[in-house]
Design a protein around this motif. Structure first.
Motif, PDB file in Angstrom:
ATOM      1  N   GLY A 258       0.807  -0.929   0.410  1.00 46.61           N
ATOM      2  CA  GLY A 258       0.306   0.273  -0.154  1.00 46.61           C
ATOM      3  C   GLY A 258       0.710   1.496   0.354  1.00 46.61           C
ATOM      4  O   GLY A 258       0.570   1.801  -1.327  1.00 46.61           O
ATOM      5  N   ARG A 259       2.411   0.763   0.579  1.00 43.93           N
ATOM      6  CA  ARG A 259       3.078   2.912   0.754  1.00 43.93           C
ATOM      7  C   ARG A 259       3.911   2.424  -0.979  1.00 43.93           C
ATOM      8  O   ARG A 259       4.370   3.754  -0.993  1.00 43.93           O
ATOM      9  CB  ARG A 259       3.726   2.102   2.025  1.00 43.93           C
ATOM     10  CG  ARG A 259       5.439   1.604   1.216  1.00 43.93           C
ATOM     11  CD  ARG A 259       6.005   0.994   2.298  1.00 43.93           C
ATOM     12  NE  ARG A 259       6.915  -0.177   2.384  1.00 43.93           N
ATOM     13  CZ  ARG A 259       7.903  -0.184   1.708  1.00 43.93           C
ATOM     14  NH1 ARG A 259       8.640   1.035   1.579  1.00 43.93           N
ATOM     15  NH2 ARG A 259       9.234  -1.105   1.853  1.00 43.93           N
ATOM     16  N   PHE A 260       3.286   2.256  -1.347  1.00 40.05           N
ATOM     17  CA  PHE A 260       3.699   2.418  -3.459  1.00 40.05           C
ATOM     18  C   PHE A 260       2.260   2.796  -4.299  1.00 40.05           C
ATOM     19  O   PHE A 260       2.469   3.114  -4.734  1.00 40.05           O
ATOM     20  CB  PHE A 260       4.473   0.979  -3.357  1.00 40.05           C
ATOM     21  CG  PHE A 260       5.497   1.000  -3.121  1.00 40.05           C
ATOM     22  CD1 PHE A 260       6.424   1.562  -2.258  1.00 40.05           C
ATOM     23  CD2 PHE A 260       5.968  -0.731  -3.325  1.00 40.05           C
ATOM     24  CE1 PHE A 260       7.758   1.032  -1.693  1.00 40.05           C
ATOM     25  CE2 PHE A 260       7.136  -1.553  -2.803  1.00 40.05           C
ATOM     26  CZ  PHE A 260       7.890  -0.032  -2.136  1.00 40.05           C
ATOM     27  N   TRP A 261       1.269   2.462  -3.704  1.00 39.47           N
ATOM     28  CA  TRP A 261       0.115   3.396  -4.327  1.00 39.47           C
ATOM     29  C   TRP A 261       0.085   4.343  -4.262  1.00 39.47           C
ATOM     30  O   TRP A 261       0.324   5.743  -3.062  1.00 39.47           O
ATOM     31  CB  TRP A 261      -1.044   2.618  -3.637  1.00 39.47           C
ATOM     32  CG  TRP A 261      -2.136   2.730  -4.564  1.00 39.47           C
ATOM     33  CD1 TRP A 261      -2.994   3.260  -3.910  1.00 39.47           C
ATOM     34  CD2 TRP A 261      -2.899   2.381  -5.674  1.00 39.47           C
ATOM     35  NE1 TRP A 261      -4.094   3.486  -4.976  1.00 39.47           N
ATOM     36  CE2 TRP A 261      -4.207   2.636  -6.438  1.00 39.47           C
ATOM     37  CE3 TRP A 261      -1.862   1.320  -6.789  1.00 39.47           C
ATOM     38  CZ2 TRP A 261      -4.370   2.079  -7.497  1.00 39.47           C
ATOM     39  CZ3 TRP A 261      -2.483   0.649  -7.671  1.00 39.47           C
ATOM     40  CH2 TRP A 261      -3.905   1.509  -8.323  1.00 39.47           C
ATOM     41  N   PRO A 267      -8.061   5.103  -2.414  1.00 39.60           N
ATOM     42  CA  PRO A 267      -7.628   4.217  -2.395  1.00 39.60           C
ATOM     43  C   PRO A 267      -6.937   3.093  -2.632  1.00 39.60           C
ATOM     44  O   PRO A 267      -7.648   2.912  -3.593  1.00 39.60           O
ATOM     45  CB  PRO A 267      -8.734   3.848  -1.330  1.00 39.60           C
ATOM     46  CG  PRO A 267      -9.678   5.246  -1.936  1.00 39.60           C
ATOM     47  CD  PRO A 267      -9.288   5.935  -2.870  1.00 39.60           C
ATOM     48  N   ALA A 268      -6.532   2.241  -2.383  1.00 41.73           N
ATOM     49  CA  ALA A 268      -5.331   1.477  -2.555  1.00 41.73           C
ATOM     50  C   ALA A 268      -6.130   0.517  -3.513  1.00 41.73           C
ATOM     51  O   ALA A 268      -7.565   0.105  -2.934  1.00 41.73           O
ATOM     52  CB  ALA A 268      -4.229   0.959  -1.827  1.00 41.73           C
ATOM     53  N   PRO A 269      -6.477  -0.575  -4.375  1.00 48.74           N
ATOM     54  CA  PRO A 269      -7.277  -1.261  -4.469  1.00 48.74           C
ATOM     55  C   PRO A 269      -7.587  -2.634  -3.446  1.00 48.74           C
ATOM     56  O   PRO A 269      -6.593  -3.030  -2.813  1.00 48.74           O
ATOM     57  CB  PRO A 269      -6.409  -2.481  -6.455  1.00 48.74           C
ATOM     58  CG  PRO A 269      -5.172  -1.566  -6.443  1.00 48.74           C
ATOM     59  CD  PRO A 269      -5.293  -0.380  -4.875  1.00 48.74           C
ATOM     60  N   VAL A 270      -8.909  -2.845  -3.976  1.00 51.50           N
ATOM     61  CA  VAL A 270      -9.238  -3.779  -2.399  1.00 51.50           C
ATOM     62  C   VAL A 270      -8.877  -5.575  -3.178  1.00 51.50           C
ATOM     63  O   VAL A 270      -8.859  -5.652  -4.775  1.00 51.50           O
ATOM     64  CB  VAL A 270     -10.568  -3.959  -2.542  1.00 51.50           C
ATOM     65  CG1 VAL A 270     -11.155  -5.308  -1.356  1.00 51.50           C
ATOM     66  CG2 VAL A 270     -10.934  -3.329  -1.692  1.00 51.50           C
ATOM     67  N   PRO A 292      -6.291  -3.264   7.936  1.00 49.26           N
ATOM     68  CA  PRO A 292      -5.777  -2.304   7.918  1.00 49.26           C
ATOM     69  C   PRO A 292      -4.708  -2.216   8.995  1.00 49.26           C
ATOM     70  O   PRO A 292      -3.512  -2.519   8.882  1.00 49.26           O
ATOM     71  CB  PRO A 292      -6.384  -0.822   8.239  1.00 49.26           C
ATOM     72  CG  PRO A 292      -8.119  -1.459   7.968  1.00 49.26           C
ATOM     73  CD  PRO A 292      -8.097  -2.821   8.381  1.00 49.26           C
ATOM     74  N   ALA A 293      -4.617  -3.178   9.883  1.00 45.51           N
ATOM     75  CA  ALA A 293      -3.305  -3.246  11.389  1.00 45.51           C
ATOM     76  C   ALA A 293      -2.583  -3.623  10.777  1.00 45.51           C
ATOM     77  O   ALA A 293      -1.673  -3.962  10.905  1.00 45.51           O
ATOM     78  CB  ALA A 293      -4.016  -3.086  12.281  1.00 45.51           C
ATOM     79  N   ASN A 301       0.299  -7.937   2.276  1.00 45.80           N
ATOM     80  CA  ASN A 301      -1.466  -8.152   2.385  1.00 45.80           C
ATOM     81  C   ASN A 301      -1.803  -8.970   3.892  1.00 45.80           C
ATOM     82  O   ASN A 301      -2.809  -9.427   3.777  1.00 45.80           O
ATOM     83  CB  ASN A 301      -2.004  -9.041   1.482  1.00 45.80           C
ATOM     84  CG  ASN A 301      -1.253  -7.779  -0.358  1.00 45.80           C
ATOM     85  OD1 ASN A 301      -2.882  -7.309   0.003  1.00 45.80           O
ATOM     86  ND2 ASN A 301      -0.692  -7.616  -0.592  1.00 45.80           N
ATOM     87  N   GLY A 302      -0.527  -8.890   5.191  1.00 42.79           N
ATOM     88  CA  GLY A 302      -1.363  -9.227   5.997  1.00 42.79           C
ATOM     89  C   GLY A 302      -0.634 -10.758   6.129  1.00 42.79           C
ATOM     90  O   GLY A 302      -0.908 -10.913   7.691  1.00 42.79           O
ATOM     91  N   SER A 303      -0.267 -11.357   5.498  1.00 45.15           N
ATOM     92  CA  SER A 303       0.591 -12.655   5.769  1.00 45.15           C
ATOM     93  C   SER A 303       1.718 -12.733   6.389  1.00 45.15           C
ATOM     94  O   SER A 303       1.166 -14.112   7.356  1.00 45.15           O
ATOM     95  CB  SER A 303       0.590 -13.393   4.315  1.00 45.15           C
ATOM     96  OG  SER A 303       2.106 -12.193   3.787  1.00 45.15           O
ATOM     97  N   THR A 304       2.771 -11.819   6.898  1.00 48.34           N
ATOM     98  CA  THR A 304       3.398 -12.602   7.622  1.00 48.34           C
ATOM     99  C   THR A 304       2.628 -13.107   9.712  1.00 48.34           C
ATOM    100  O   THR A 304       3.624 -13.208   9.999  1.00 48.34           O
ATOM    101  CB  THR A 304       4.057 -11.170   7.913  1.00 48.34           C
ATOM    102  OG1 THR A 304       5.440 -10.775   6.373  1.00 48.34           O
ATOM    103  CG2 THR A 304       5.413 -11.429   9.038  1.00 48.34           C
TER     104      THR A 304
END
Length: 358
Positions: A258-261, A267-270, A292-293, A301-304
């Motif tokens: 998201g930081r590169f969008w 808004p960034a793509p969903v 979002p957190a 994308n939250g995977s980590t």
């Protein structure tokens, strides 16, 4: 960067904290200290392993260091380990990995974050029903060039193992996971077309590849393809994965960090999953938003976070590693076969490749 992403996500895991860190780079150490004010900073890997408060280990170092650090840990104290990919970078090191696997008594989990991206996980869970049995699998990654790393180690194949090992072992892991069996043959074409050609490091031009096509045949007849382009950051989605079978097609669309969008685009793509049955025709589109957190804690994308949840359960004896040493080894072997095929122009038989899991 990846080490800091891990630290931010560990902070979100209930009952987990960082006790000790070995970080030889002063700039990175300062950032890590800000993220983990309670951690002790030590001067060697051995000091981390011996620290009495440490109950498990995380390896986030340049690719070419992973195997040697695993061996050093094994000689000191057997603790559960989460090791970043790739497990090794030199095809000749496969026997060393075999020896480690045979002797190390504690769990080793190889970091393959892409499995846990919510849209990818949704595709994996629903692919069999949506397709009626996958026959073709395609993964496309159109993304930004390699980022700057400490000491610019990732600009050279000798350090990273090559792009198809360094970057693409994630996708080969996904292919093998979705296929449910091992690969038998790899064919590839790849090279360096655009990126880093104007850079010089001690007079040396980077040789890391920025594009490739890879085709993989599996034991069960499934065919898979990877399309990689690392000068396509203008795309709306970074990863597109599709699985097709006799009943239909399922695909997922995954945006990049998201930081590169660009802010001016809104808004960034969903992330999305699309199911397209053959009968009755009619694609069904599903948004798969990410907390979002979790998006704020890293670039994957939250995977980590989900990966660390599973690793925490493994450390506590509640489950086995999702991604075993053999899984991580196969992902590297497929990448090495792809590098070899692209360099020679010949298909590689993985049943006889010397760097396949022993």
């Amino acid at each position: 960067m990846m080490g800091q992403e891990h630290l931010r996500n560990i902070a979100l895991i209930e009952g987990a904290s960082v006790a000790a860190i070995f970080e030889p780079d002063a700039g990175m150490r300062e950032i890590a200290a800000g993220l983990c004010p309670g951690a002790v900073f030590v001067e060697s890997l051995a000091e981390v392993v011996r620290h009495p408060a440490v109950t498990c280990l995380l390896i986030v170092s340049p690719n070419f260091m992973h195997l040697g650090q695993l061996e050093e840990i094994a000689a000191i104290r057997a603790l559960p380990i989460l090791c970043e990919k790739p497990l090794f970078t030199d095809p000749a090191d496969a026997p060393r990995l075999a020896a480690l696997r045979a002797a190390y008594p504690a769990p080793i989990w190889v970091a393959m974050e892409y499995r846990y991206m919510p849209p990818v996980a949704h595709l994996i869970q629903n692919a069999e029903a949506a397709t009626g049995g996958i026959k073709m699998l395609t993964i496309r990654e159109h993304r930004f060039p390699f980022l700057e790393k400490v000491g610019d180690w990732n600009r050279f194949n000798r350090n990273s193992g090559g792009t198809l090992v360094e970057k693409c072992c994630h996708f080969f892991d996904l292919m093998r996971l979705i296929a449910g069996c091992d690969p038998v043959r790899v064919m590839a074409s790849g090279g360096q077309a655009v990126n880093h050609l104007d850079e010089r490091y001690q007079g040396e031009v980077p040789d890391i590849w920025d594009n490739a096509y890879v085709i993989v045949d599996f034991e069960n007849g499934l065919r898979a393809m990877l399309e990689l382009c690392m000068f396509a950051e203008g795309a709306r989605y970074q990863e597109e994965i599709s699985a097709i079978g006799p009943l239909g097609k399922i695909e997922c669309l995954v945006p990049g960090p998201g930081r590169f969008w660009p802010a001016h685009l809104g808004p960034a793509p969903v992330p999305k999953v699309i199911v397209s049955p053959r009968d009755p025709k009619g694609p069904r589109e599903l948004d798969v938003p990410v907390d979002p957190a979790l998006l704020a804690a890293g670039d994957h994308n939250g995977s980590t976070f989900y990966q660390h949840q599973g690793f925490a359960r493994t450390v506590r004896g509640m489950q086995s590693p999702d991604v075993t040493l053999v899984d991580g080894w196969w992902a590297v072997a497929m990448g090495m076969a792809a590098q070899q095929s692209a360099e020679t122009g010949l298909a590689v038989d993985l049943k006889t490749a010397p760097y396949r899991p022993l």
